[in-house]
Design a protein around this motif. Structure first.
Motif, PDB file in Angstrom:
ATOM      1  N   LEU A 296       3.028 -11.062  -7.178  1.00 23.17           N
ATOM      2  CA  LEU A 296       2.174 -10.558  -6.298  1.00 23.17           C
ATOM      3  C   LEU A 296       0.352 -11.011  -7.479  1.00 23.17           C
ATOM      4  CD1 LEU A 296       3.642  -7.041  -5.370  1.00 23.17           C
ATOM      5  CD2 LEU A 296       3.078  -9.510  -4.001  1.00 23.17           C
ATOM      6  N   ASP A 297       1.354 -10.887  -8.781  1.00 26.22           N
ATOM      7  CA  ASP A 297      -0.201 -11.039  -9.570  1.00 26.22           C
ATOM      8  C   ASP A 297      -0.636 -12.421  -9.039  1.00 26.22           C
ATOM      9  OD1 ASP A 297      -0.124  -9.005 -10.805  1.00 26.22           O
ATOM     10  OD2 ASP A 297       1.089  -9.180 -12.870  1.00 26.22           O
ATOM     11  N   VAL A 298       0.065 -14.050  -8.662  1.00 29.01           N
ATOM     12  CA  VAL A 298      -0.850 -15.270  -8.981  1.00 29.01           C
ATOM     13  C   VAL A 298      -0.870 -15.399  -7.329  1.00 29.01           C
ATOM     14  CG1 VAL A 298       0.407 -18.097  -9.333  1.00 29.01           C
ATOM     15  CG2 VAL A 298       1.823 -15.841 -10.718  1.00 29.01           C
ATOM     16  N   ILE A 299       0.090 -14.641  -6.534  1.00 27.17           N
ATOM     17  CA  ILE A 299      -0.580 -14.890  -4.916  1.00 27.17           C
ATOM     18  C   ILE A 299      -1.585 -14.327  -5.082  1.00 27.17           C
ATOM     19  CG2 ILE A 299       0.183 -14.730  -2.936  1.00 27.17           C
ATOM     20  CD1 ILE A 299       2.853 -14.877  -3.713  1.00 27.17           C
ATOM     21  N   LYS A 300      -2.351 -13.102  -5.208  1.00 23.19           N
ATOM     22  CA  LYS A 300      -3.186 -12.715  -5.084  1.00 23.19           C
ATOM     23  C   LYS A 300      -4.857 -13.523  -5.838  1.00 23.19           C
ATOM     24  CE  LYS A 300      -4.738  -7.628  -5.247  1.00 23.19           C
ATOM     25  NZ  LYS A 300      -5.139  -6.197  -6.494  1.00 23.19           N
ATOM     26  N   ASP A 301      -4.707 -14.097  -6.713  1.00 23.65           N
ATOM     27  CA  ASP A 301      -5.524 -14.796  -6.697  1.00 23.65           C
ATOM     28  C   ASP A 301      -5.440 -16.135  -6.076  1.00 23.65           C
ATOM     29  OD1 ASP A 301      -6.612 -13.050  -9.417  1.00 23.65           O
ATOM     30  OD2 ASP A 301      -5.053 -14.269 -10.478  1.00 23.65           O
ATOM     31  N   ASN A 302      -4.461 -16.762  -5.340  1.00 28.10           N
ATOM     32  CA  ASN A 302      -4.533 -17.834  -4.675  1.00 28.10           C
ATOM     33  C   ASN A 302      -4.155 -17.572  -3.028  1.00 28.10           C
ATOM     34  OD1 ASN A 302      -4.666 -20.553  -6.525  1.00 28.10           O
ATOM     35  ND2 ASN A 302      -3.099 -18.201  -7.402  1.00 28.10           N
ATOM     36  N   VAL A 303      -4.956 -15.876  -2.341  1.00 30.34           N
ATOM     37  CA  VAL A 303      -4.984 -16.379  -0.977  1.00 30.34           C
ATOM     38  C   VAL A 303      -5.635 -14.892  -0.587  1.00 30.34           C
ATOM     39  CG1 VAL A 303      -2.420 -16.868  -0.900  1.00 30.34           C
ATOM     40  CG2 VAL A 303      -3.144 -14.127  -0.842  1.00 30.34           C
ATOM     41  N   PRO A 304      -6.326 -15.228   0.294  1.00 33.83           N
ATOM     42  CA  PRO A 304      -7.851 -14.463   0.345  1.00 33.83           C
ATOM     43  C   PRO A 304      -7.738 -12.488   0.454  1.00 33.83           C
ATOM     44  CG  PRO A 304      -7.927 -16.447   1.590  1.00 33.83           C
ATOM     45  CD  PRO A 304      -6.381 -16.082   1.654  1.00 33.83           C
ATOM     46  N   SER A 305      -8.551 -12.174   0.138  1.00 34.56           N
ATOM     47  CA  SER A 305      -7.732 -10.729  -0.409  1.00 34.56           C
ATOM     48  C   SER A 305      -7.440  -9.672   1.314  1.00 34.56           C
ATOM     49  CB  SER A 305      -9.024  -9.883  -0.607  1.00 34.56           C
ATOM     50  OG  SER A 305     -10.463 -10.016   0.515  1.00 34.56           O
ATOM     51  N   SER A 306      -7.857 -10.644   2.413  1.00 36.02           N
ATOM     52  CA  SER A 306      -7.150  -9.702   3.891  1.00 36.02           C
ATOM     53  C   SER A 306      -6.019 -10.785   3.634  1.00 36.02           C
ATOM     54  CB  SER A 306      -8.091 -10.349   5.090  1.00 36.02           C
ATOM     55  OG  SER A 306      -8.287 -11.703   4.965  1.00 36.02           O
ATOM     56  N   SER A 307      -5.586 -11.370   3.406  1.00 34.14           N
ATOM     57  CA  SER A 307      -4.596 -12.323   4.295  1.00 34.14           C
ATOM     58  C   SER A 307      -3.322 -11.308   2.822  1.00 34.14           C
ATOM     59  CB  SER A 307      -4.353 -13.543   3.511  1.00 34.14           C
ATOM     60  OG  SER A 307      -5.161 -14.202   5.188  1.00 34.14           O
ATOM     61  N   PHE A 308      -3.961 -11.893   2.230  1.00 40.00           N
ATOM     62  CA  PHE A 308      -3.262 -10.553   0.484  1.00 40.00           C
ATOM     63  C   PHE A 308      -2.570  -8.842   1.597  1.00 40.00           C
ATOM     64  CE2 PHE A 308      -2.035  -7.829  -2.935  1.00 40.00           C
ATOM     65  CZ  PHE A 308      -0.574  -8.682  -3.642  1.00 40.00           C
ATOM     66  N   ARG A 309      -3.681  -8.489   1.560  1.00 35.12           N
ATOM     67  CA  ARG A 309      -2.941  -7.107   2.363  1.00 35.12           C
ATOM     68  C   ARG A 309      -2.490  -6.901   3.661  1.00 35.12           C
ATOM     69  NH1 ARG A 309      -9.074  -6.353   1.219  1.00 35.12           N
ATOM     70  NH2 ARG A 309      -9.108  -6.702   3.391  1.00 35.12           N
ATOM     71  N   THR A 310      -2.703  -8.070   4.817  1.00 38.25           N
ATOM     72  CA  THR A 310      -2.153  -8.359   5.465  1.00 38.25           C
ATOM     73  C   THR A 310      -0.442  -8.885   5.822  1.00 38.25           C
ATOM     74  OG1 THR A 310      -3.797  -8.775   7.332  1.00 38.25           O
ATOM     75  CG2 THR A 310      -2.005  -8.580   8.061  1.00 38.25           C
ATOM     76  N   TRP A 311      -0.486  -9.668   4.902  1.00 34.58           N
ATOM     77  CA  TRP A 311       0.660 -10.640   4.845  1.00 34.58           C
ATOM     78  C   TRP A 311       1.985 -10.333   3.189  1.00 34.58           C
ATOM     79  CZ3 TRP A 311       2.395 -11.907   9.161  1.00 34.58           C
ATOM     80  CH2 TRP A 311       1.435 -12.014  10.246  1.00 34.58           C
ATOM     81  N   PHE A 312       0.909  -9.063   1.913  1.00 33.88           N
ATOM     82  CA  PHE A 312       2.264  -9.241   0.608  1.00 33.88           C
ATOM     83  C   PHE A 312       1.935  -7.449   0.606  1.00 33.88           C
ATOM     84  CE2 PHE A 312       0.088 -13.689   0.834  1.00 33.88           C
ATOM     85  CZ  PHE A 312       2.086 -14.000   0.448  1.00 33.88           C
ATOM     86  N   GLU A 313       1.176  -6.922   0.792  1.00 29.65           N
ATOM     87  CA  GLU A 313       0.982  -5.684   0.470  1.00 29.65           C
ATOM     88  C   GLU A 313       2.615  -4.818   0.769  1.00 29.65           C
ATOM     89  OE1 GLU A 313      -2.861  -4.056   0.594  1.00 29.65           O
ATOM     90  OE2 GLU A 313      -2.971  -4.784  -1.140  1.00 29.65           O
ATOM     91  N   PRO A 314       2.594  -5.456   2.762  1.00 31.01           N
ATOM     92  CA  PRO A 314       3.663  -4.597   2.878  1.00 31.01           C
ATOM     93  C   PRO A 314       5.501  -5.312   2.611  1.00 31.01           C
ATOM     94  CG  PRO A 314       2.275  -5.732   4.508  1.00 31.01           C
ATOM     95  CD  PRO A 314       1.922  -6.395   3.418  1.00 31.01           C
ATOM     96  N   ILE A 315       5.536  -6.160   1.903  1.00 27.03           N
ATOM     97  CA  ILE A 315       6.977  -6.615   0.889  1.00 27.03           C
ATOM     98  C   ILE A 315       7.621  -6.039   0.096  1.00 27.03           C
ATOM     99  CG2 ILE A 315       8.021  -8.693   0.265  1.00 27.03           C
ATOM    100  CD1 ILE A 315       5.241 -10.623   1.631  1.00 27.03           C
ATOM    101  N   GLU A 316       8.701  -5.684   0.288  1.00 27.78           N
ATOM    102  CA  GLU A 316       8.964  -5.213  -0.638  1.00 27.78           C
ATOM    103  C   GLU A 316      10.465  -5.728  -1.505  1.00 27.78           C
ATOM    104  OE1 GLU A 316      10.630  -1.037   1.181  1.00 27.78           O
ATOM    105  OE2 GLU A 316       9.079  -0.571   2.184  1.00 27.78           O
ATOM    106  N   PRO A 317      10.602  -5.515  -2.642  1.00 25.94           N
ATOM    107  CA  PRO A 317      11.733  -6.475  -3.448  1.00 25.94           C
ATOM    108  C   PRO A 317      12.250  -5.668  -3.073  1.00 25.94           C
ATOM    109  CG  PRO A 317      10.503  -5.759  -4.800  1.00 25.94           C
ATOM    110  CD  PRO A 317       9.834  -5.235  -3.477  1.00 25.94           C
ATOM    111  N   VAL A 318      14.165  -6.013  -2.688  1.00 25.95           N
ATOM    112  CA  VAL A 318      15.447  -5.601  -2.796  1.00 25.95           C
ATOM    113  C   VAL A 318      15.557  -5.798  -4.138  1.00 25.95           C
ATOM    114  CG1 VAL A 318      17.347  -5.743  -1.223  1.00 25.95           C
ATOM    115  CG2 VAL A 318      14.980  -6.025  -0.568  1.00 25.95           C
ATOM    116  N   LYS A 319      16.421  -7.304  -4.233  1.00 24.35           N
ATOM    117  CA  LYS A 319      16.926  -7.231  -5.588  1.00 24.35           C
ATOM    118  C   LYS A 319      17.137  -8.628  -6.185  1.00 24.35           C
ATOM    119  CE  LYS A 319      20.927  -9.270  -2.401  1.00 24.35           C
ATOM    120  NZ  LYS A 319      22.162  -8.813  -2.040  1.00 24.35           N
ATOM    121  N   LEU A 320      17.591  -8.951  -7.240  1.00 28.08           N
ATOM    122  CA  LEU A 320      16.671 -10.895  -7.528  1.00 28.08           C
ATOM    123  C   LEU A 320      18.617 -10.596  -9.054  1.00 28.08           C
ATOM    124  CD1 LEU A 320      15.542 -12.887  -9.072  1.00 28.08           C
ATOM    125  CD2 LEU A 320      15.148 -11.612 -10.710  1.00 28.08           C
ATOM    126  N   GLU A 321      19.550 -12.025  -7.621  1.00 23.02           N
ATOM    127  CA  GLU A 321      20.744 -12.401  -8.402  1.00 23.02           C
ATOM    128  C   GLU A 321      21.091 -13.685  -8.905  1.00 23.02           C
ATOM    129  OE1 GLU A 321      23.897 -10.598  -6.424  1.00 23.02           O
ATOM    130  OE2 GLU A 321      23.702  -7.867  -6.672  1.00 23.02           O
TER     131      GLU A 321
END
Length: 475
Positions: free
Chosen positions: A13-38
């Protein structure tokens, strides 16, 4: 590590936030929840099928590059898509890998469905029985630019609307806000833009919706726990026409939702067209942050049509209906029904209906009888344009003669009579009357009125002129 997936996603998210418009980040990335990494596969949960499709369509490149940067070259992405259940049970998730091959417009949803389940994306305008995401623009075919009569009262708004239709989202007129009293053609002009866009750019998604309809859809989506789908649906529109936005007054949740839709569409270069009964500065019960955005583009008003514009509207109407009416009758209607276009056309339709039902010719007498019933105040305020025309017709001279800089006796006399009746039969100021009749000052109008009064008392023929003209004006 139990929190490794959370840490990895935070770095992404730190990287994405610097590369997409703030409105797009709030709309499309803030609602995402990480589940697992395997095994270098990061699973994220998204709130709907449409949300998943939009990420795949618009942001898959940045997601893939960021994951490989944070997790490693073999990093992969997997989605848990929250699926609603129409039987009222708890929502469940469906796992789906990234494929970067999903299309939003006019394509079936690719999430696997149970045999008795429909896609979860809630299209408020979807055609029943069709699973593809298809949108009816909700436009009336007759509301075109060709059927919109241009005059001084609407020239700015019409010109701006046509410019928007030629290059939606690409002009400084975004949003384009059209305001004016009821019946002046706001809906017609707004829909004309949408129709023109669809003709020029068939692939663009155009949608017209009234503020009341939008409010009803939002309430239903909230009640059915489909608010995200409602939001995402509107965010995919290329040209959004929202009619009667003033009806959002006092509806805070609806305003907040539209605020996010507005931000996203504007940020993505989509076109917004709004109509209202008042300019933004006079709208009450609206959030200031929303009002400020209404002012970003162009605000254009529609005024009450002048006499010539009303005449042209009537001429086009009777021509379209294949009916013949005398200019005298049309002038009478145009001079007595002055408030708005809707009442003007309604009066003409009523007159035609009466003529057909009673099998009577449409005469001036019939028009006068009907219009007197239709117009609440029979002692209406005449327009300066109509008074000037009646006076000039009486003396058999063109209306333009009143504007000419000449001292010919007949022209001066006609001009003075027009000023006299404009002062006695209207509420216009002396300065306004003078400006519209010969570009004169208020002193000239006063002098004209005194001259007419004096001549009425001393010249019998002149008194007859004035009385006959007055009868025509008061018919």
């Amino acid at each position: 590590m139990s929190n490794e997936y959370k840490s990895a996603w935070e770095k992404c998210l730190d990287v994405i936030k610097d590369n997409v418009p703030s409105s797009s980040f709030r709309t499309w990335f803030e609602p995402i929840e990480p589940v697992k990494l395997e095994n270098q596969v990061l699973t994220i949960q998204v709130p709907s099928a449409f949300f998943y499709e939009y990420l795949e369509e618009q942001f898959i490149d940045i997601l893939r590059k960021t994951l490989r940067m944070v997790i490693g070259p073999g990093a992969k992405l997997e989605y848990n898509v929250v699926m609603g259940n129409k039987n009222g049970n708890q929502p469940y998730t469906v796992s789906y890998p990234t494929n970067n091959n999903v299309k939003i417009q006019n394509k079936p949803l690719t999430i696997p469905l149970k045999s008795d389940e429909k896609p979860t994306i809630r299209n408020p305008f979807i055609i029943p029985g069709i699973q593809k995401l298809q949108i009816d623009p909700q436009l009336k075919p007759d509301n075109t630019f060709e059927n919109f009569v241009e005059g001084d009262c609407n020239r700015l708004a019409r010109s701006a609307g046509f410019a928007v239709a030629q290059n939606p989202g690409g002009t400084a007129f975004n949003p384009l806000m059209i305001y004016g009293n009821s019946g002046l053609g706001k809906t017609h002009l707004a829909q004309a833009i949408g129709i023109e866009v669809k003709e020029r750019f068939p692939d663009k998604v155009v949608l017209y919706v009234n503020a009341n309809k939008f409010q009803t859809q939002y309430t239903e989506a909230t009640r059915n726990n489909n608010r995200n789908d409602f939001l995402h649906f509107y965010q995919m529109v290329d040209v959004l026409i929202l009619d009667d936005v003033h009806e959002f007054a006092g509806k805070e949740k609806t305003q907040e939702t539209f605020f996010h839709i507005f931000n996203h569409l504007h940020q993505m270069g989509k076109q917004l067209i709004l109509t209202s009964d008042k300019p933004p500065i006079e709208l009450k019960g609206m959030e200031q942050r929303l009002l400020s955005r209404f002012k970003w583009g162009l605000t254009a008003d529609l005024q009450t049509p002048d006499f010539e514009t009303r005449m042209e509207i009537l001429r086009r109407k009777v021509y379209k209906d294949g009916i013949t009416l005398s200019e005298e009758v049309l002038e009478y209607i145009a001079s007595h029904v002055t408030n708005n276009v809707r009442e003007l056309e309604g009066a003409l339709v009523s007159l035609l209906a009466q003529s057909m039902l009673n099998k009577r010719e449409i005469t001036l007498e019939l028009a006068a009888k009907l219009i007197t019933k239709l117009v609440k105040n029979s002692k209406r305020e005449l327009s300066i344009e109509y008074i000037s025309k009646v006076v000039c017709d009486y003396f058999n001279m063109p209306v333009d003669a009143l504007q000419a800089k000449t001292r010919k006796r007949e022209v001066v006399q006609a001009r003075q009579i027009a000023m006299y009746f404009s002062k006695s039969l209207t509420k216009y100021s002396l300065a306004s009357i003078g400006a519209q009749i010969g570009s004169k000052d208020h002193a000239t109008v006063l002098h004209a009125c005194k001259t007419v009064n004096n001549l009425k008392d001393t010249d019998k023929n002149f008194r007859v002129f004035v009385e006959e003209i007055e009868k025509k004006l008061k018919m």
